[in-house]
Write an enzyme that holds these catalytic residues in place. Structure first.
Site, PDB file in Angstrom:
ATOM      1  N   ARG A   2       7.220  -0.758  19.101  1.00 51.82           N
ATOM      2  CA  ARG A   2       7.015  -0.404  17.707  1.00 51.82           C
ATOM      3  C   ARG A   2       7.024  -1.623  16.800  1.00 51.82           C
ATOM      4  NH1 ARG A   2       3.822   1.857  15.267  1.00 51.82           N
ATOM      5  NH2 ARG A   2       4.019   3.445  16.911  1.00 51.82           N
ATOM      6  N   LYS A  25       1.009  -9.889  -5.105  1.00 45.68           N
ATOM      7  CA  LYS A  25       1.468  -8.497  -4.939  1.00 45.68           C
ATOM      8  C   LYS A  25       1.572  -8.171  -3.449  1.00 45.68           C
ATOM      9  CE  LYS A  25      -0.567  -7.162  -9.354  1.00 45.68           C
ATOM     10  NZ  LYS A  25      -1.615  -6.365 -10.054  1.00 45.68           N
ATOM     11  N   GLU A  50      -4.724 -17.438 -18.221  1.00 43.20           N
ATOM     12  CA  GLU A  50      -5.224 -16.062 -18.272  1.00 43.20           C
ATOM     13  C   GLU A  50      -5.964 -15.849 -19.588  1.00 43.20           C
ATOM     14  OE1 GLU A  50      -3.258 -11.817 -17.313  1.00 43.20           O
ATOM     15  OE2 GLU A  50      -2.405 -12.821 -19.062  1.00 43.20           O
ATOM     16  N   ASP A 109      -9.309 -11.652 -17.169  1.00 42.18           N
ATOM     17  CA  ASP A 109      -8.626 -10.386 -16.905  1.00 42.18           C
ATOM     18  C   ASP A 109      -9.323  -9.211 -17.577  1.00 42.18           C
ATOM     19  OD1 ASP A 109      -6.634  -8.735 -15.872  1.00 42.18           O
ATOM     20  OD2 ASP A 109      -5.352  -8.986 -17.630  1.00 42.18           O
ATOM     21  N   LYS A 140       0.205 -17.286 -18.728  1.00 44.95           N
ATOM     22  CA  LYS A 140      -0.170 -15.929 -19.133  1.00 44.95           C
ATOM     23  C   LYS A 140       0.237 -15.711 -20.582  1.00 44.95           C
ATOM     24  CE  LYS A 140      -0.251 -12.902 -15.832  1.00 44.95           C
ATOM     25  NZ  LYS A 140       0.102 -11.909 -14.779  1.00 44.95           N
TER      26      LYS A 140
END
Length: 306
Positions: free
Chosen positions: A125, A160, A221, A242, A192
């Site tokens: 597993r 992320k 950004e 963005d 940012k």
């Protein structure tokens, strides 16, 4: 499948640290083998081994296990999964029939391991979890890379990622034909909106980074074309565009012109519109979903005793 090797645990070319991989393997196996207290129903059974296999499999029994694809996809993480088997069965024989980055088909045998059956089942597993997760990311990334092929744009990942698995997941993106953005908060200065608020302006924020971290690339950004011009004039190396529309992206590309500033589109991107966005002239599309939302690639372990 293009690769055949008798040394599938070799990490050469992966960019993965052997020390990090070994620590990951140890943590992964610990979850299964030493992750909990003794069972109230069996207080005399020591924690630290596979209770089912210990009860049903003779200690001297050897077998051969095939790691098999149960779906079409792109392979990643095979050397890491192989090290799981090596950890529990150091004398096992491992032969890979595929290489990370290969497109695989349902039914393909990817890795064959011969060793003590108890060890193979205890490792099963953990090995599958690693390879399935990495291969799922590689498969998803390949879909994006194929969708924008020939446009000149490259698909990027983001930060992320699953906590603790970033090196593996970003490696899987590379296996799928994508590229990595920054690995953390240390290798690229990402200015940012909150940094601009704290510094007072884009120019001030960029100047502060240049003064305190002169060797680190600076990205800014931008939500509007006006911010693109401001960031370029402030000396940014590349821009994060963005949630811009394709028309806004084309305007941003025109505003930058022939200056040596790279452009990255992000926010709300899907495979359905990937090519339209890539054809605006940006250099990159960054897609957080590569690492935070990719389904696994279904893999299995088929055992033959004897």
């Amino acid at each position: 499948m293009d690769g055949v090797t008798s040394h599938p645990t070799d990490l050469t070319g992966t960019g993965l640290s052997a020390a990090w991989v070994d620590e990951l393997v140890e943590r992964t196996l610990t979850e299964d083998l030493t992750g909990g207290p003794p069972l109230p129903s069996a207080p005399d059974v020591a924690v630290g081994y596979d209770v089912t296999s210990a009860a049903t499999v003779p200690g001297t029994q050897f077998g051969t296990a095939d790691l098999v694809a149960r779906a079409d996809g792109v392979l990643a993480g095979l050397p890491v999964a192989a090290r799981v088997f090596r950890r529990l069965a150091p004398g096992a024989t491992l032969t890979a029939s595929a290489t990370d980055g290969d497109r695989v088909r349902r039914g393909d045998v990817l890795l064959t391991v011969r060793g003590p059956v108890r060890a193979l089942l205890a490792a099963e597993r953990s090995a599958l979890n690693i390879a399935s997760r990495a291969s799922g990311i590689a498969t998803h990334t390949r879909a994006w890379a194929d969708a924008i092929a020939g446009t000149g744009a490259t698909v990027l990942d983001t930060r992320k990622t699953t906590p603790g698995l970033r090196p593996l997941e970003k490696y899987a993106v590379r296996c799928g034909g994508g590229s990595n953005k920054r690995m953390g908060l240390y290798d690229v200065a990402m200015v940012k909106d909150n940094h601009v608020t704290a510094a007072g302006s884009v120019a001030a924020a960029v100047a502060m980074v240049r003064e305190r971290a002169p060797r680190v690339p600076v990205q800014v950004e931008c939500d509007t074309v006006a911010q693109v011009t401001e960031a370029v004039e402030a000396g940014a190396d590349f821009l994060l565009l963005d949630n811009m529309t394709p028309d806004q992206l084309r305007q941003a590309v025109a505003a930058v012109g022939d200056r040596d500033v790279e452009l990255e589109a992000t926010g709300g991107l899907t495979l359905a519109v990937a090519r339209e966005y890539a054809e605006t002239g940006v250099d990159f599309l960054s897609v957080g979903a590569l690492t935070h939302s990719s389904p696994i690639l279904d893999l299995a372990l088929d055992l033959r005793v004897g």
